[in-house]
Design a protein around this motif. Structure first.
Motif, PDB file in Angstrom:
ATOM      1  N   GLU A  78       0.827  -1.205   0.000  1.00 42.44           N
ATOM      2  CA  GLU A  78       0.000   0.000   0.000  1.00 42.44           C
ATOM      3  C   GLU A  78       0.867   1.263   0.000  1.00 42.44           C
ATOM      4  OE1 GLU A  78      -3.272   0.394  -0.348  1.00 42.44           O
ATOM      5  OE2 GLU A  78      -3.360  -1.775  -0.687  1.00 42.44           O
ATOM      6  N   VAL A  79       1.940   1.249   0.774  1.00 46.09           N
ATOM      7  CA  VAL A  79       2.846   2.405   0.813  1.00 46.09           C
ATOM      8  C   VAL A  79       3.456   2.622  -0.559  1.00 46.09           C
ATOM      9  CG1 VAL A  79       5.051   3.229   1.736  1.00 46.09           C
ATOM     10  CG2 VAL A  79       3.348   2.249   3.275  1.00 46.09           C
ATOM     11  N   LYS A  81       2.251   1.761  -3.442  1.00 47.32           N
ATOM     12  CA  LYS A  81       1.224   2.196  -4.385  1.00 47.32           C
ATOM     13  C   LYS A  81       0.905   3.672  -4.207  1.00 47.32           C
ATOM     14  CE  LYS A  81      -1.096  -2.244  -4.911  1.00 47.32           C
ATOM     15  NZ  LYS A  81      -2.298  -3.025  -4.610  1.00 47.32           N
ATOM     16  N   ASN A  82       1.007   4.148  -2.959  1.00 49.48           N
ATOM     17  CA  ASN A  82       0.662   5.529  -2.682  1.00 49.48           C
ATOM     18  C   ASN A  82       1.807   6.497  -2.979  1.00 49.48           C
ATOM     19  OD1 ASN A  82      -1.896   4.807  -1.860  1.00 49.48           O
ATOM     20  ND2 ASN A  82      -1.307   4.581   0.279  1.00 49.48           N
ATOM     21  N   LEU A  83       2.995   6.001  -3.210  1.00 49.71           N
ATOM     22  CA  LEU A  83       4.115   6.886  -3.546  1.00 49.71           C
ATOM     23  C   LEU A  83       3.897   7.477  -4.934  1.00 49.71           C
ATOM     24  CD1 LEU A  83       7.220   4.875  -2.326  1.00 49.71           C
ATOM     25  CD2 LEU A  83       6.266   6.918  -1.307  1.00 49.71           C
ATOM     26  N   LYS A  84       4.229   8.726  -5.059  1.00 49.92           N
ATOM     27  CA  LYS A  84       4.103   9.375  -6.369  1.00 49.92           C
ATOM     28  C   LYS A  84       5.383   9.143  -7.157  1.00 49.92           C
ATOM     29  CE  LYS A  84       0.938  12.963  -4.982  1.00 49.92           C
ATOM     30  NZ  LYS A  84       0.663  14.379  -4.932  1.00 49.92           N
ATOM     31  N   LYS A  85       5.231   8.921  -8.439  1.00 44.42           N
ATOM     32  CA  LYS A  85       6.388   8.721  -9.285  1.00 44.42           C
ATOM     33  C   LYS A  85       6.984  10.075  -9.634  1.00 44.42           C
ATOM     34  CE  LYS A  85       4.919   4.442 -11.359  1.00 44.42           C
ATOM     35  NZ  LYS A  85       4.621   3.730 -12.582  1.00 44.42           N
TER      36      LYS A  85
END
Length: 92
Positions: A78-79, A81-85
């Motif tokens: 989840e962490v 997935k929530n990181l912005k590229k």
């Protein structure tokens, strides 16, 4: 010993005398090992009920391990997935 076993031994004795006892015994040992390997591969040495029970236990334990792995790595995924590229080309 019965008559059949005696006749088998009588057939082997001339070979042992001609080629040597060690060679004949080695040949017999190889045949016995080949039969044992064949029995192991076919599953004749382990009763089918014990084999099925062992496979069921393995599958059950693998399911438990899969659930534990999902619970452990779920928050980490989840962490990530929530990181912005970082879409910026000049990263330094």
């Amino acid at each position: 010993m019965n008559q059949a076993e005696m006749s088998d031994i009588e057939k082997l004795l001339p070979l042992a005398e001609k080629y040597g006892l060690a060679v004949v015994l080695t040949f017999i040992l190889l045949i016995v090992l080949a039969v044992l390997v064949r029995m192991i591969i076919k599953g004749d040495l382990v009763p089918r009920s014990q084999l099925d029970k062992a496979e069921e236990d393995r599958d059950r334990l693998q399911g438990i391990l899969d659930k534990e792995r999902e619970e452990l790595w779920g928050p980490v995924l989840e962490v990530f997935k929530n990181l912005k590229k970082d879409k910026n080309e000049d990263r330094g």
